[in-house]
Design an enzyme around this catalytic site. Structure first.
Site, PDB file in Angstrom:
ATOM      1  N   GLU A  24       0.807  -1.218   0.000  1.00  0.00           N
ATOM      2  CA  GLU A  24       0.000   0.000   0.000  1.00  0.00           C
ATOM      3  C   GLU A  24       0.839   1.266   0.000  1.00  0.00           C
ATOM      4  O   GLU A  24       0.323   2.356  -0.277  1.00  0.00           O
ATOM      5  CB  GLU A  24      -0.930   0.008   1.221  1.00  0.00           C
ATOM      6  CG  GLU A  24      -2.087  -0.973   1.131  1.00  0.00           C
ATOM      7  CD  GLU A  24      -3.053  -0.633   0.008  1.00  0.00           C
ATOM      8  OE1 GLU A  24      -3.211   0.568  -0.304  1.00  0.00           O
ATOM      9  OE2 GLU A  24      -3.630  -1.562  -0.579  1.00  0.00           O
ATOM     10  N   GLU A  26       7.041 -21.866   6.393  1.00  0.00           N
ATOM     11  CA  GLU A  26       7.556 -21.126   7.541  1.00  0.00           C
ATOM     12  C   GLU A  26       8.666 -21.880   8.270  1.00  0.00           C
ATOM     13  O   GLU A  26       9.404 -21.296   9.061  1.00  0.00           O
ATOM     14  CB  GLU A  26       6.436 -20.773   8.515  1.00  0.00           C
ATOM     15  CG  GLU A  26       5.864 -21.914   9.318  1.00  0.00           C
ATOM     16  CD  GLU A  26       4.822 -21.406  10.320  1.00  0.00           C
ATOM     17  OE1 GLU A  26       4.977 -21.719  11.501  1.00  0.00           O
ATOM     18  OE2 GLU A  26       3.874 -20.704   9.916  1.00  0.00           O
TER      19      GLU A  26
END
Length: 309
Positions: A92, A123
């Protein structure tokens, strides 16, 4: 009706975010309004947890300002929900503040594909040591993990520190193992989740609030706003163009027609139009001044005004 929980602290090998919530043991017996109230009550504790972390968050912002001011970058590292929240925050910043993707980078376990389809096994890996975008000396690397022990994040922070980068951790565990590789630990003590271990809930909300606050403060402190206006935002669609015109009218005390005309001459670049309207410089000269001052409108305007004296 249950009341919100006390976040508590680390307990041995189990991070607080993985502990069973004492108030939601009978969750599956609640009717819908009771269920939603319990979730909402717990959500209401998140802002307080972030507020408690503000002193550490302020130090993190200053570390980010220092990194960018010396030509470095900011890196987010995360896996699963936390990694996707970090990715969203980084993405953003381009349309909102006009920075390139090379300024704030998000590294997600499993790569870009894990943004669309969860790759939870990723992960347990470590970042590629040959990644050309890995942190170097002068950068800031921030690990985002609720448990504070995700191998991907531990590996990323250890490698970043070895490379000479400043390192930081956002976690929900005061005893987070990853903190051993961090120069700064921002503790978001949201405690147990309504659904045991579902850290996309309170922990994720806290991560979003903390990262939003961090990146917004970083952009303000590095001169990418004008007052409270998004003067470096893009104007690539109708809504954004209308907002850019309103921004220029407010910032430059111009008419909507003047603002829209200048924005068009500046190829829709709000910051360039701001500099041009404020100084009378051409779009090319305004764009050059911005580039010379790291995209910061105030610095570019001050330099052009000094030239004109």
């Amino acid at each position: 009706m249950p009341t919100p929980s006390d976040p508590g602290s680390g307990t041995g090998l189990m991070p607080p975010t993985e502990a069973p919530h004492p108030l939601s043991a009978e969750l599956d017996t609640l009717d819908t309004p009771e269920l939603l109230r319990l979730i909402n009550d717990e959500d209401a504790t998140v802002a307080a947890a972030v507020r408690t972390a503000l002193p550490q968050l302020a130090r993190l912002v200053e570390a980010g300002v220092e990194a960018l001011s010396r030509g470095g970058r900011v890196h987010y590292y995360g896996a699963g929900a936390g990694g996707r929240i970090a990715l969203g925050d980084a993405l953003e910043l381009g349309p909102t503040y006009g920075i390139g993707p090379e300024t704030v980078l998000a590294h997600l376990a499993g790569g870009p594909a894990a943004a669309a389809r969860a790759a939870e096994d990723a992960e347990d890996s470590v970042p590629d040591p040959a990644d050309p975008d890995r942190p170097v000396a002068g950068d800031l690397a921030i690990g985002v993990t609720a448990s504070g022990r995700t191998p991907y994040v531990l590996g990323a922070l250890a490698a970043a520190r070895a490379a000479g980068a400043t390192t930081a951790l956002l976690s929900g565990d005061p005893a987070a193992p990853a903190a051993a590789h961090a120069d700064l630990h921002v503790l978001l003590a949201t405690g147990p989740e309504v659904i045991t271990g579902s850290t996309r809930m309170k922990a994720g909300t806290a991560q979003k609030l903390a990262l939003n606050a961090f990146s917004t403060a970083l952009m303000v402190r590095t001169g990418r706003t004008w007052s409270n206006l998004m003067v470096t935002a893009s104007a690539r669609n109708g809504k954004l163009r209308d907002r850019a015109v309103r921004t220029l009218v407010t910032a430059c005390q111009s008419t909507p027609e003047q603002a829209a005309g200048c924005l068009d001459r500046c190829a829709g670049e709000t910051a360039t139009a701001l500099v041009a309207l404020s100084t009378g410089a051409s779009p090319v000269r305004s764009r050059t001044a911005l580039a010379a001052h790291g995209g910061r409108p105030f610095a570019a305007i001050r330099a052009l005004v000094e030239e004109q004296r």
